[in-house]
Design a protein around this motif. Structure first.
Motif, PDB file in Angstrom:
ATOM      1  N   HIS A   1      39.299  44.506  48.759  1.00  0.00           N
ATOM      2  CA  HIS A   1      40.640  44.226  48.643  1.00  0.00           C
ATOM      3  C   HIS A   1      41.398  45.599  48.659  1.00  0.00           C
ATOM      4  O   HIS A   1      40.779  46.599  47.992  1.00  0.00           O
ATOM      5  N   ARG A   2      42.293  45.716  49.275  1.00  0.00           N
ATOM      6  CA  ARG A   2      43.276  47.244  49.314  1.00  0.00           C
ATOM      7  C   ARG A   2      43.643  47.513  47.735  1.00  0.00           C
ATOM      8  O   ARG A   2      44.170  48.513  47.736  1.00  0.00           O
ATOM      9  N   SER A   3      44.250  46.369  47.136  1.00  0.00           N
ATOM     10  CA  SER A   3      45.209  46.802  45.859  1.00  0.00           C
ATOM     11  C   SER A   3      44.710  46.345  44.613  1.00  0.00           C
ATOM     12  O   SER A   3      45.020  46.946  43.539  1.00  0.00           O
ATOM     13  N   LYS A   4      43.526  45.544  44.647  1.00  0.00           N
ATOM     14  CA  LYS A   4      42.981  45.004  43.419  1.00  0.00           C
ATOM     15  C   LYS A   4      41.595  45.722  42.886  1.00  0.00           C
ATOM     16  O   LYS A   4      40.866  46.246  43.971  1.00  0.00           O
ATOM     17  N   TRP A   5      41.321  46.095  41.756  1.00  0.00           N
ATOM     18  CA  TRP A   5      40.056  46.636  41.324  1.00  0.00           C
ATOM     19  C   TRP A   5      38.899  45.309  41.459  1.00  0.00           C
ATOM     20  O   TRP A   5      39.198  44.172  41.590  1.00  0.00           O
ATOM     21  N   PHE A   6      37.680  45.683  41.738  1.00  0.00           N
ATOM     22  CA  PHE A   6      36.796  45.008  41.775  1.00  0.00           C
ATOM     23  C   PHE A   6      35.779  45.131  40.725  1.00  0.00           C
ATOM     24  O   PHE A   6      34.919  46.244  40.384  1.00  0.00           O
ATOM     25  N   ARG A   7      35.867  44.297  39.582  1.00  0.00           N
ATOM     26  CA  ARG A   7      35.295  44.140  38.338  1.00  0.00           C
ATOM     27  C   ARG A   7      34.431  43.254  38.233  1.00  0.00           C
ATOM     28  O   ARG A   7      34.523  42.129  38.230  1.00  0.00           O
ATOM     29  N   VAL A   8      33.125  43.758  37.986  1.00  0.00           N
ATOM     30  CA  VAL A   8      31.750  42.913  37.773  1.00  0.00           C
ATOM     31  C   VAL A   8      31.293  43.010  36.449  1.00  0.00           C
ATOM     32  O   VAL A   8      31.202  44.165  36.255  1.00  0.00           O
ATOM     33  N   VAL A   9      31.013  41.918  35.661  1.00  0.00           N
ATOM     34  CA  VAL A   9      30.381  41.972  34.491  1.00  0.00           C
ATOM     35  C   VAL A   9      28.668  41.677  34.616  1.00  0.00           C
ATOM     36  O   VAL A   9      28.601  40.698  35.577  1.00  0.00           O
ATOM     37  N   MET A  10      27.692  42.439  34.248  1.00  0.00           N
ATOM     38  CA  MET A  10      26.345  42.252  34.563  1.00  0.00           C
ATOM     39  C   MET A  10      25.701  42.011  33.132  1.00  0.00           C
ATOM     40  O   MET A  10      25.933  42.491  32.149  1.00  0.00           O
ATOM     41  N   LEU A  11      24.671  41.142  33.200  1.00  0.00           N
ATOM     42  CA  LEU A  11      23.707  40.739  32.262  1.00  0.00           C
ATOM     43  C   LEU A  11      22.313  41.284  32.793  1.00  0.00           C
ATOM     44  O   LEU A  11      22.028  40.790  33.797  1.00  0.00           O
TER      45      LEU A  11
END
Length: 198
Positions: free
Chosen positions: A48-58
């Motif tokens: 995505h050009r303008s959004k953060w890519f946030r991933v939560v990991m366990l």
């Protein structure tokens, strides 16, 4: 050396796994849950050009409960992992990368390691190429049939009807019955969106 259960908290991206001699690409977006089996080589890109890519990991360690080790091709100082290439001789590195000088390989990874951690900017062409072969699946519908690809296929946690819902919030859940790999890990993934009482 740990299985990774990941939840896309925000944005969209492409996830690429190298395992068992094969490359698998998956398009993931906000609300998706996916499992990365231990021993997989994985990289991802924000599409995505303008959004953060946030991933939560366990992380679920395989061999040493409560402890895991991260391996990286790029070596850093401090608490970052040392490069796994450091254990190979110059001859092996030169042969593997088809170069006459090990310094050529070191220079490539050195430029990638400048700045903050292992995050770097890719060109539009690189992002397009990564995205071209990615599959989108696991949205809605039944459980895994046992095939390896279906085990790790992203599933939408928020794209299906909530398990419970009322004026106070929504309760979403993916169980081992819906995802074979979660069943093997004896885990469920749950997301609760609760409204604050007024």
């Amino acid at each position: 050396d740990a299985d990774e259960i990941a939840f896309v908290r925000e944005g969209e991206g492409v996830l690429v796994l190298l395992r068992n001699g094969k490359r698998e690409s998956f398009c993931v977006r906000e609300g998706d849950v996916f499992v990365i089996p231990a021993g997989s080589i994985v990289y991802s890109a924000n599409t995505h050009r303008s959004k953060w890519f946030r991933v939560v990991m366990l992380l679920n360690p395989v061999s040493t409960p409560g402890s895991f080790q991260e391996f990286s091709p790029i070596g850093f100082g401090g608490e970052q992992p040392q490069s796994f290439f450091s254990v190979f001789s110059d001859e092996v590195i030169r042969a593997a990368f088809n170069t006459r000088q090990r310094e050529d390989v070191d220079r490539v990874f050195e430029t990638k390691s400048r700045g903050e951690g292992q995050i770097s900017e890719g060109s539009e062409e690189q992002i397009r190429e990564l995205s071209r072969s990615c599959s989108r699946g696991g949205r809605g519908g039944g459980g895994g049939s046992g095939s390896e690809k279906e085990d790790i296929q992203p599933r939408s946690l928020t794209g299906e009807k909530p398990r419970y819902s009322n004026k106070h919030g929504r309760f979403h859940q993916i169980t081992g019955d819906q995802c074979h790999h979660l069943r093997k890990l004896d885990m469920d993934v749950t997301l609760v969106n609760a409204c604050r009482a007024r």
